[in-house]
Design a protein around this motif. Structure first.
Motif, short mmCIF file in Angstrom:
data_model
loop_
_atom_site.label_atom_id
_atom_site.label_comp_id
_atom_site.label_asym_id
_atom_site.label_seq_id
_atom_site.Cartn_x
_atom_site.Cartn_y
_atom_site.Cartn_z
N ARG A 61 53.15 40.34 44.26
CA ARG A 61 51.86 39.75 43.89
C ARG A 61 52.01 38.27 43.54
N TYR A 62 53.09 37.95 42.86
CA TYR A 62 53.37 36.56 42.46
C TYR A 62 53.46 35.67 43.69
N ILE A 74 53.61 28.71 35.71
CA ILE A 74 53.42 29.91 36.52
C ILE A 74 54.80 30.52 36.72
N PRO A 77 57.70 33.41 37.22
CA PRO A 77 57.84 34.69 37.93
C PRO A 77 58.05 35.82 36.94
N PRO A 78 57.52 37.00 37.23
CA PRO A 78 57.62 38.15 36.31
C PRO A 78 58.99 38.83 36.41
N MET A 137 56.48 40.85 41.66
CA MET A 137 56.96 39.69 42.41
C MET A 137 56.22 39.55 43.74
N ARG A 151 49.92 35.48 45.39
CA ARG A 151 48.95 34.67 44.64
C ARG A 151 49.24 33.17 44.73
N ASN A 152 50.51 32.83 44.94
CA ASN A 152 50.90 31.43 44.90
C ASN A 152 51.23 30.85 46.28
#
Length: 140
Positions: free
Chosen positions: A108-109, A65, A67-68, A106, A112-113
């Protein structure tokens, strides 16, 4: 005394070499600078918090998973020029849009986590998004 003690630890640990090694993993020049600027800390609660964040980040990476962060760029100079009323190039505008997109992704990242990385999710509050500006730049 505190600074003298930290300086002793800094030298004994060859902390500058550790930071140089760490900086090699950064994706951007700004990230490399931030890695090299890390300071030793003697506050146990801060150390424990940072260790928890590091453990959570490692857990996310171990689960693939990531990070973008692929579009992160140093846009400090472009923003500074824009604040001064100077003209910035189309390429600089695209870089700014990419950073805005990365900030949005980020957020959203982290969201979501939250269940896997509650300590890291606190960073969500430090990031802001501006989808409207991002879209205006891309659509222009």
């Amino acid at each position: 005394m505190l600074n003298e003690n930290l300086n002793h630890h800094h030298i004994a640990l060859e902390f500058d070499k550790v930071l140089d090694f760490l900086s090699e993993f950064a994706l951007s020049e700004l990230g490399k600078e931030r890695c090299r600027a890390v300071q030793l800390c003697e506050n146990s609660s801060v150390i424990l918090k940072k260790l928890a964040q590091t453990t959570e980040a490692r857990t996310l990476l171990n689960q693939f998973i990531e990070p973008p962060l692929e579009n992160i760029q140093d846009i400090k100079a472009s923003l500074s020029d824009a604040k001064k009323g100077l003209t910035i190039s189309a390429e600089e505008l695209v870089q700014i849009a990419n950073v805005l997109k990365t900030a949005r992704l980020m957020m959203r990242y982290f969201s979501r986590n939250k269940n896997i990385a509650p300590e890291l999710s606190e960073f969500e509050d430090l990031v802001s998004e501006n989808k409207e500006l991002e879209d205006k730049i891309i659509d222009t």
